[in-house]
Scaffold this motif. Sequence first.
Motif, PDB file in Angstrom:
ATOM      1  N   ASN A   1       0.807  -1.223   0.000  1.00 22.95           N
ATOM      2  CA  ASN A   1       0.000   0.000   0.000  1.00 22.95           C
ATOM      3  C   ASN A   1       0.844   1.279   0.000  1.00 22.95           C
ATOM      4  O   ASN A   1       0.581   2.217   0.737  1.00 22.95           O
ATOM      5  CB  ASN A   1      -0.997   0.027   1.167  1.00 22.95           C
ATOM      6  N   LYS A   2       1.840   1.299  -0.866  1.00 29.05           N
ATOM      7  CA  LYS A   2       2.616   2.518  -1.079  1.00 29.05           C
ATOM      8  C   LYS A   2       2.108   3.138  -2.366  1.00 29.05           C
ATOM      9  O   LYS A   2       2.515   2.750  -3.460  1.00 29.05           O
ATOM     10  CB  LYS A   2       4.105   2.203  -1.209  1.00 29.05           C
ATOM     11  N   GLY A   3       1.161   4.048  -2.246  1.00 26.92           N
ATOM     12  CA  GLY A   3       0.521   4.575  -3.432  1.00 26.92           C
ATOM     13  C   GLY A   3       0.262   6.056  -3.406  1.00 26.92           C
ATOM     14  O   GLY A   3       0.780   6.799  -2.575  1.00 26.92           O
ATOM     15  N   LEU A   4      -0.576   6.453  -4.344  1.00 32.63           N
ATOM     16  CA  LEU A   4      -0.991   7.838  -4.505  1.00 32.63           C
ATOM     17  C   LEU A   4      -2.495   7.847  -4.752  1.00 32.63           C
ATOM     18  O   LEU A   4      -3.031   6.916  -5.342  1.00 32.63           O
ATOM     19  CB  LEU A   4      -0.313   8.476  -5.729  1.00 32.63           C
ATOM     20  N   ARG A   5      -3.149   8.892  -4.337  1.00 37.64           N
ATOM     21  CA  ARG A   5      -4.555   9.060  -4.704  1.00 37.64           C
ATOM     22  C   ARG A   5      -4.572  10.012  -5.885  1.00 37.64           C
ATOM     23  O   ARG A   5      -4.391  11.214  -5.744  1.00 37.64           O
ATOM     24  CB  ARG A   5      -5.392   9.603  -3.544  1.00 37.64           C
ATOM     25  N   LEU A   6      -4.736   9.440  -7.076  1.00 39.07           N
ATOM     26  CA  LEU A   6      -4.691  10.211  -8.319  1.00 39.07           C
ATOM     27  C   LEU A   6      -6.039  10.313  -9.009  1.00 39.07           C
ATOM     28  O   LEU A   6      -6.167  11.056  -9.985  1.00 39.07           O
ATOM     29  CB  LEU A   6      -3.703   9.567  -9.306  1.00 39.07           C
ATOM     30  N   ASP A   7      -7.016   9.560  -8.567  1.00 37.51           N
ATOM     31  CA  ASP A   7      -8.315   9.502  -9.237  1.00 37.51           C
ATOM     32  C   ASP A   7      -9.367  10.130  -8.326  1.00 37.51           C
ATOM     33  O   ASP A   7      -9.444   9.783  -7.150  1.00 37.51           O
ATOM     34  CB  ASP A   7      -8.659   8.048  -9.555  1.00 37.51           C
ATOM     35  N   TYR A   8     -10.138  11.041  -8.895  1.00 39.23           N
ATOM     36  CA  TYR A   8     -11.032  11.864  -8.084  1.00 39.23           C
ATOM     37  C   TYR A   8     -12.407  11.992  -8.720  1.00 39.23           C
ATOM     38  O   TYR A   8     -12.560  11.870  -9.926  1.00 39.23           O
ATOM     39  CB  TYR A   8     -10.480  13.298  -7.976  1.00 39.23           C
ATOM     40  N   PHE A   9     -13.377  12.321  -7.894  1.00 33.30           N
ATOM     41  CA  PHE A   9     -14.637  12.897  -8.332  1.00 33.30           C
ATOM     42  C   PHE A   9     -14.613  14.316  -7.791  1.00 33.30           C
ATOM     43  O   PHE A   9     -14.468  14.527  -6.581  1.00 33.30           O
ATOM     44  CB  PHE A   9     -15.854  12.155  -7.755  1.00 33.30           C
ATOM     45  N   VAL A  10     -14.739  15.275  -8.671  1.00 31.97           N
ATOM     46  CA  VAL A  10     -14.751  16.685  -8.294  1.00 31.97           C
ATOM     47  C   VAL A  10     -16.069  17.266  -8.778  1.00 31.97           C
ATOM     48  O   VAL A  10     -16.470  17.039  -9.917  1.00 31.97           O
ATOM     49  CB  VAL A  10     -13.556  17.434  -8.935  1.00 31.97           C
ATOM     50  N   GLY A  11     -16.752  17.992  -7.903  1.00 27.17           N
ATOM     51  CA  GLY A  11     -18.044  18.540  -8.294  1.00 27.17           C
ATOM     52  C   GLY A  11     -18.358  19.834  -7.600  1.00 27.17           C
ATOM     53  O   GLY A  11     -17.603  20.310  -6.732  1.00 27.17           O
ATOM     54  N   SER A  12     -19.470  20.372  -7.947  1.00 29.57           N
ATOM     55  CA  SER A  12     -19.970  21.609  -7.360  1.00 29.57           C
ATOM     56  C   SER A  12     -20.272  21.403  -5.875  1.00 29.57           C
ATOM     57  O   SER A  12     -20.779  20.355  -5.475  1.00 29.57           O
ATOM     58  CB  SER A  12     -21.243  22.017  -8.095  1.00 29.57           C
ATOM     59  N   ALA A  13     -20.019  22.420  -5.078  1.00 28.21           N
ATOM     60  CA  ALA A  13     -20.339  22.355  -3.650  1.00 28.21           C
ATOM     61  C   ALA A  13     -21.830  22.140  -3.433  1.00 28.21           C
ATOM     62  O   ALA A  13     -22.237  21.558  -2.426  1.00 28.21           O
ATOM     63  CB  ALA A  13     -19.877  23.627  -2.947  1.00 28.21           C
ATOM     64  N   ALA A  14     -22.654  22.553  -4.392  1.00 30.84           N
ATOM     65  CA  ALA A  14     -24.105  22.376  -4.271  1.00 30.84           C
ATOM     66  C   ALA A  14     -24.494  20.907  -4.190  1.00 30.84           C
ATOM     67  O   ALA A  14     -25.540  20.576  -3.635  1.00 30.84           O
ATOM     68  CB  ALA A  14     -24.808  23.034  -5.454  1.00 30.84           C
TER      69      ALA A  14
END
Length: 123
Positions: free
Chosen positions: A63-76
């Motif tokens: 478990n030596k990794g990176l968090r490279l994948d995201y969900f990004v959205g409006s604060a609403a």
Amino acid sequence: AAPDVCNDGAKHLDTQAGVTPEERASFSAQLGAGYVDAFRRLHPDAAGQYTFWSTRAGNRGVNKGLRLDYFVGSAALFGARGTAAARLPDGSPCAARVVDCSIIPDFLGSDHCPVVMELDMGG
């Protein structure tokens, strides 16, 4: 970047795809413009939750990794149930809201793993 990088501060990170200073600055600018990293918003203290591991170095097993994948959205999208603060592309109200965002590290087949975002569509 610290909770999203297993070896924060390592010298090679400045040149590693996904975590270069320019990429981090660009992502921070998106968040600064009002967008929200769904996983981090819902799990602010989660550590060791990565979505990428180097297969060449055999890093997934330890478990030596990176968090490279995201969900990004409006604060609403993070409003209370039943609110219609989010908008569809045509401007009409949408009662959708983010319920959860999770990482599935045990899903094998790639050097990345899936990220899942659960939505309540308000229906």
